[in-house]
Scaffold this active site. Structure first.
Site, PDB file in Angstrom:
ATOM      1  N   ASP A   1      16.039  -6.999 -21.210  1.00 11.98           N
ATOM      2  CA  ASP A   1      15.768  -7.567 -19.886  1.00 11.98           C
ATOM      3  C   ASP A   1      15.806  -9.082 -20.071  1.00 11.98           C
ATOM      4  O   ASP A   1      15.080  -9.625 -20.918  1.00 11.98           O
ATOM      5  CB  ASP A   1      14.386  -7.103 -19.417  1.00 11.98           C
ATOM      6  CG  ASP A   1      13.901  -7.751 -18.131  1.00 11.98           C
ATOM      7  OD1 ASP A   1      14.641  -8.555 -17.532  1.00 11.98           O
ATOM      8  OD2 ASP A   1      12.757  -7.451 -17.728  1.00 11.98           O
TER       9      ASP A   1
ATOM     10  N   SER B   1       8.254  -7.978 -11.720  1.00 16.75           N
ATOM     11  CA  SER B   1       9.436  -8.799 -11.496  1.00 16.75           C
ATOM     12  C   SER B   1       9.084 -10.007 -10.629  1.00 16.75           C
ATOM     13  O   SER B   1       8.211 -10.792 -10.996  1.00 16.75           O
ATOM     14  CB  SER B   1      10.544  -7.944 -10.892  1.00 16.75           C
ATOM     15  OG  SER B   1      11.780  -8.603 -10.904  1.00 16.75           O
TER      16      SER B   1
ATOM     17  N   HIS C   1      14.647  -3.809 -17.537  1.00 14.73           N
ATOM     18  CA  HIS C   1      13.791  -4.479 -16.568  1.00 14.73           C
ATOM     19  C   HIS C   1      12.893  -3.454 -15.865  1.00 14.73           C
ATOM     20  O   HIS C   1      13.319  -2.343 -15.540  1.00 14.73           O
ATOM     21  CB  HIS C   1      14.689  -5.197 -15.555  1.00 14.73           C
ATOM     22  CG  HIS C   1      13.956  -6.001 -14.558  1.00 14.73           C
ATOM     23  ND1 HIS C   1      13.070  -7.000 -14.895  1.00 14.73           N
ATOM     24  CD2 HIS C   1      13.978  -5.980 -13.196  1.00 14.73           C
ATOM     25  CE1 HIS C   1      12.584  -7.551 -13.807  1.00 14.73           C
ATOM     26  NE2 HIS C   1      13.111  -6.951 -12.757  1.00 14.73           N
TER      27      HIS C   1
END
Length: 302
Positions: free
Chosen positions: A249, A155, A279
């Site tokens: 995502d 991320s 995600h």
């Protein structure tokens, strides 16, 4: 919408994320930034849980005032090293799930991980954080050579990992052999036209909060600067890139953009795109996540 089946556990995790309201924070720029400011006063815990001591050893030092952990497998290190940048949208600390990933990978591969606990927004910015990551990676490369070093991030940490690889290249440092990205944020303008099409399937992330955090993360740099949005940097001179992304995502749009860039530049790139996954699915306690963790271990040991 993709109709590929997903595991029962994956469906349950999706329901839990929805019921717990994970996306609520990111649907509002004010809520995202307000939470980040509040955590300057009341920081989240970041220490590794004690029960991971059964398989790995932890040590810590201070680098420019940051806590920097080293995770070493108790079964014996192989000589492989990696620098890990944790996710959390630049506003949340490293979590149980990040430490779990590191413990599993260290134990399975013999890799020793360096884990910086970097300052979050509004205190940390790309121009102050990424150079320290590059310093730490350069230190490892000096010790064991770039062929034995990897960069790993998920991320927001994926943003840092790829930006670090680019900064090392620009410094003339030998490239880490592998750059492993889990659901990275690569274009912090969040302007890809694919994002609105993905958003209804994503129960976790949302554009308003992501943009608000990114505005603070960029500091004095333009949003298009490669240290901020590494999608705008050249891949020339970097190590092999491996990227994991789920189609549910919103950051899957960035993954697809990097896939196109790698093809255009003929850069070594392994793209693991899994339909219907959320995600950072490789961190989650689901069969699809376990398969991804095995794939990451294989990358670290090849």
């Amino acid at each position: 919408m993709t109709r590929t089946p997903r595991s029962v556990r994956s469906t349950a995790i999706r329901s839990a994320i929805t019921l717990l309201g994970y996306q609520r924070e990111f649907r509002s720029a004010e809520r995202t930034v307000g939470g980040a400011v509040d955590r300057v006063v009341r920081p989240e815990p970041f220490a590794p849980p004690r029960f991971f001591d059964r398989s790995v050893r932890f040590s810590a030092r201070r680098v420019q005032g940051w806590p920097v952990y080293t995770v070493t497998p108790k079964a014996g290190a192989s000589g492989r090293r990696a620098v890990y940048a944790h996710g959390g949208a630049w506003v949340h600390e490293i979590s149980f799930w990040h430490w779990r990933l590191l413990g599993q990978l260290a134990d399975a591969t013999g890799t020793e991980f360096v884990v910086p606990i970097y300052p979050l927004v509004p205190l940390g910015t790309a121009e102050t954080v990424v150079p320290v990551f590059a310093d730490l990676a350069e230190e490892l490369i000096g010790e064991v050579g770039g062929e034995h070093v990897a960069l790993l991030g998920d991320s927001a940490g994926g943003t840092i990992a790829l930006a670090t690889a680019m900064l090392l290249r620009d410094r003339g440092v030998p490239a880490p052999r592998e750059v492993i990205l889990i659901a990275p944020a690569l274009d912090l303008s969040f302007s890809d036209p694919l994002i609105p099409r993905i958003q209804p399937t994503d129960p976790w992330l949302a554009v308003p909060g992501g943009r608000a955090a990114a505005e603070r993360w960029r500091g004095a740099l333009p949003i298009s600067h490669p240290l901020v949005s590494p999608i705008h940097g050249s891949l020339e001179g970097l190590g092999r890139i491996t990227l994991f992304s789920g189609t549910h995502d919103i950051l899957n749009a960035d993954a697809l953009a990097l896939d196109r860039r790698a093809r255009a530049e003929r850069h070594p790139f392994d793209f693991h795109q899994v339909p219907n996954m959320l995600h950072v699915y490789p961190l989650l306690p689901i069969p699809e996540g376990a398969a991804a963790r095995r794939a990451i271990a294989a990358v670290l040991t090849r």
